[in-house]
Design a protein around this motif. Structure first.
Motif, short mmCIF file in Angstrom:
data_model
loop_
_atom_site.label_atom_id
_atom_site.label_comp_id
_atom_site.label_asym_id
_atom_site.label_seq_id
_atom_site.Cartn_x
_atom_site.Cartn_y
_atom_site.Cartn_z
N VAL A 139 22.85 -1.98 -24.96
CA VAL A 139 23.05 -2.65 -26.10
C VAL A 139 22.22 -4.00 -26.20
O VAL A 139 22.10 -4.70 -25.22
CB VAL A 139 24.56 -2.85 -26.57
N LYS A 140 21.28 -4.17 -27.38
CA LYS A 140 20.50 -5.39 -27.49
C LYS A 140 21.17 -6.08 -28.64
O LYS A 140 21.25 -5.39 -29.47
CB LYS A 140 19.21 -5.05 -27.65
N LEU A 141 21.40 -7.29 -28.33
CA LEU A 141 21.94 -8.13 -29.77
C LEU A 141 20.94 -8.96 -29.95
O LEU A 141 20.35 -9.84 -29.32
CB LEU A 141 23.30 -9.11 -29.15
N LYS A 142 20.75 -8.99 -31.34
CA LYS A 142 19.78 -10.14 -31.82
C LYS A 142 20.53 -10.99 -32.00
O LYS A 142 21.72 -11.48 -32.41
CB LYS A 142 19.40 -9.71 -33.42
N ILE A 143 19.73 -12.38 -31.89
CA ILE A 143 20.37 -13.73 -31.76
C ILE A 143 19.50 -14.68 -32.48
O ILE A 143 18.24 -14.43 -32.60
CB ILE A 143 20.86 -14.27 -30.32
N VAL A 167 19.58 -9.80 -25.04
CA VAL A 167 19.69 -10.27 -26.20
C VAL A 167 18.20 -10.60 -26.53
O VAL A 167 17.33 -10.62 -25.75
CB VAL A 167 20.33 -11.73 -26.25
N ASP A 168 17.82 -10.64 -27.91
CA ASP A 168 16.66 -10.89 -28.64
C ASP A 168 16.52 -11.90 -29.54
O ASP A 168 17.13 -11.93 -30.54
CB ASP A 168 16.06 -9.55 -29.10
N GLY A 169 15.73 -13.06 -29.26
CA GLY A 169 15.78 -14.01 -30.13
C GLY A 169 14.50 -14.27 -31.02
O GLY A 169 14.45 -14.94 -32.03
N ASN A 170 13.61 -13.00 -30.96
CA ASN A 170 12.80 -12.95 -32.07
C ASN A 170 11.81 -14.43 -32.25
O ASN A 170 11.37 -14.44 -33.47
CB ASN A 170 12.99 -12.11 -33.09
N GLY A 171 11.49 -15.14 -31.39
CA GLY A 171 10.91 -16.17 -31.35
C GLY A 171 11.39 -17.42 -32.17
O GLY A 171 10.71 -18.46 -32.59
N ILE A 192 16.58 -11.66 -21.42
CA ILE A 192 16.55 -12.33 -22.54
C ILE A 192 15.13 -12.39 -23.10
O ILE A 192 14.19 -12.72 -22.59
CB ILE A 192 16.87 -14.13 -22.39
N GLU A 193 15.07 -11.97 -24.29
CA GLU A 193 13.72 -11.32 -24.79
C GLU A 193 13.33 -12.24 -26.00
O GLU A 193 13.92 -12.64 -26.84
CB GLU A 193 14.14 -9.88 -25.59
N GLN A 194 12.09 -12.62 -25.65
CA GLN A 194 11.21 -13.77 -26.73
C GLN A 194 12.11 -14.81 -27.43
O GLN A 194 12.30 -14.82 -28.76
CB GLN A 194 10.52 -12.80 -27.80
N LEU A 217 9.09 -10.83 -22.60
CA LEU A 217 8.29 -11.09 -23.68
C LEU A 217 7.83 -9.84 -24.63
O LEU A 217 7.75 -8.69 -23.82
CB LEU A 217 6.90 -11.82 -23.31
N ASP A 218 7.96 -10.08 -25.85
CA ASP A 218 7.68 -9.04 -26.94
C ASP A 218 6.67 -9.37 -27.83
O ASP A 218 5.26 -9.01 -27.42
CB ASP A 218 9.00 -8.75 -27.77
N GLU A 219 6.62 -10.30 -28.57
CA GLU A 219 5.92 -10.68 -29.78
C GLU A 219 4.67 -11.38 -28.92
O GLU A 219 3.53 -11.38 -29.47
CB GLU A 219 6.46 -11.69 -30.77
N SER A 220 4.72 -11.98 -27.81
CA SER A 220 3.80 -12.52 -27.30
C SER A 220 2.65 -11.70 -26.77
O SER A 220 1.46 -12.00 -26.45
CB SER A 220 4.07 -13.40 -26.02
N VAL A 239 8.42 -6.82 -19.47
CA VAL A 239 7.47 -6.69 -20.56
C VAL A 239 7.99 -5.64 -21.68
O VAL A 239 8.28 -4.55 -21.21
CB VAL A 239 6.12 -6.71 -20.45
N ASN A 240 8.18 -6.03 -22.85
CA ASN A 240 8.25 -5.02 -23.82
C ASN A 240 7.13 -4.40 -24.29
O ASN A 240 6.34 -5.25 -25.00
CB ASN A 240 9.22 -5.60 -24.95
N VAL A 241 6.92 -3.10 -24.30
CA VAL A 241 5.59 -2.43 -24.66
C VAL A 241 5.84 -1.99 -25.80
O VAL A 241 6.82 -1.02 -26.19
CB VAL A 241 4.88 -1.66 -23.45
N LYS A 242 4.99 -2.36 -26.94
CA LYS A 242 4.99 -1.85 -28.48
C LYS A 242 3.55 -1.35 -28.59
O LYS A 242 2.64 -1.97 -28.72
CB LYS A 242 5.53 -2.45 -29.51
N PRO A 243 3.35 0.17 -28.76
CA PRO A 243 1.96 0.43 -29.02
C PRO A 243 1.28 0.11 -30.09
O PRO A 243 0.18 -0.30 -30.26
CB PRO A 243 2.23 2.05 -29.01
MG MG Z 1 11.90 -7.85 -29.63
#
Ligand code: MG
Length: 349
Positions: A139-143, A167-171, A192-194, A217-220, A239-243
């Motif tokens: 489970v990933k929680l947005k923070i 968790v994911d801070g989305n910057g 802890i993501e981004q 890192l995601d958005e970076s 690393v979170n890979v998003k095509p």
């Molecule tokens: Mg993310």
């Protein structure tokens, strides 16, 4: 293989429940679908619209660029979708699955789920409980600032230390929040993501030195160059890979290969994909370096009606499509019901 036509469709799918992150609340998901028609087969690609980094803000530029053919550059997420559509057509003609083509080593992948920022801690606990009951393996929680230690503590207290949690801070944080963020270390999170803005590589490197928890890192990671910079600075260990964000499957595969080379685990992020994008992401996530559960969830996590036959959890896993190409197709009546705009451009590329 000659491309006879390219069809563009803007579709809008309502989410079952609004999804809130530190940066936005989404109630309806818009996608630009690209269908490539060749003499031998057709192929599909999906491009996110209005979902921040890795998506396009407006379809107008893409519409114009596709009309102009290869003379006009496409925004990276749309270029990636066109690449996938072409590859899908080629692979369907050849009778090869995308997973086999990419070098997949698994037939199913562990499903993770992202839980948005809830209106209250009880509402958050209720959703986490539901997702665990459904069988999600992590489970990933947005923070966001002001909504981090308390909800994470509540989830740990209620569901125990064994739940795979991140968790994911989305910057949404700044380096001044470092002390607060380091407080997350006591919860045994997977990562802890981004936490910081996409361009703050130095800040992430500093945080990575202060955290015990791995930093992802995601958005970076917008390109292979960005990945190299992050690696060089020690700004992440996952690393979170998003095509879509990287401009397509080939770039995503190269990022995967490079991360394998340097021993950095990767996982496949999501951008509220329909079945079209989900199918391609599952093929990618079946590559050997994807050792962590991705944000790859069942169709009913998002939509009442998915464009394709719905993806369902099987003991916390999703099966990787094994038919030719991406292995799925939109259901025509559902596709038509969510289409907001449609255009067919003949004889491009
Ligand atoms: Mg993310």
């Amino acid at each position: 293989m000659k491309v006879e036509a390219v069809e563009l469709r803007l579709v809008a799918l309502p989410l079952i429940k609004p999804f809130r992150t530190a940066t936005a609340t989404h109630e309806v998901v818009e996608k630009l679908l690209i269908r490539v028609v060749t003499s031998e087969a057709e192929g599909w690609g999906e491009c996110p619209v209005g979902l921040g980094p890795g998506s396009i803000n407006s379809v107008e530029d893409v519409w114009d660029a596709i009309r102009l053919g290869e003379a006009a550059p496409l925004p990276a997420p749309a270029g990636g979708a066109l690449e996938t559509a072409r590859l899908d057509a080629e692979l369907r003609a050849a009778g090869t699955s995308l997973a086999d083509h990419l070098g997949a080593t698994r037939t199913a992948v562990e499903a993770g789920v992202a839980v948005g920022i809830a209106a209250s801690v009880p509402a958050l606990l209720e959703e986490v409980e539901q997702r665990l009951r459904e069988g999600y393996r992590r489970v990933k929680l947005k923070i966001e600032p002001g909504h981090d230690l308390e909800p994470v503590a509540a989830v740990r207290e209620r569901f125990g230390a064994d739940v795979a949690l991140q968790v994911d801070g989305n910057g949404a944080y700044t380096i001044d929040d470092a002390e607060q963020l380091v407080g997350l270390d006591r919860f045994g999170l997977l990562m802890i993501e981004q936490p910081l803005p996409a361009d703050d590589f130095d800040g992430h490197a500093e945080l990575a030195r202060r955290f015990r928890t791995p930093l992802c890192l995601d958005e970076s990671i917008t390109s292979e160059t960005a990945l190299e910079r992050a690696l060089e600075l020690g700004a992440c260990s996952i690393v979170n890979v998003k095509p879509a964000r990287l401009g397509g499957l080939r770039a995503a595969q190269r990022v995967h290969d490079r991360c394998v080379e340097v021993g950095v685990p990767v996982w496949c992020g999501g951008m509220l994909e329909t079945g079209i994008g989900r199918a391609a992401n599952l093929a990618l996530a079946a590559l050997p370096g994807f050792t962590l559960a991705g944000d790859l969830s069942a169709s009913d996590r998002y939509f009442q009606l998915d464009l394709t036959e719905p993806f369902v959890l099987d003991d916390g896993r999703l099966h990787v499509p094994d038919g030719p190409g991406i292995g799925v197709e939109p259901r025509p009546e559902i596709l038509d019901s969510v289409t907001r705009r449609r255009d067919i451009v003949p004889g491009v590329g």
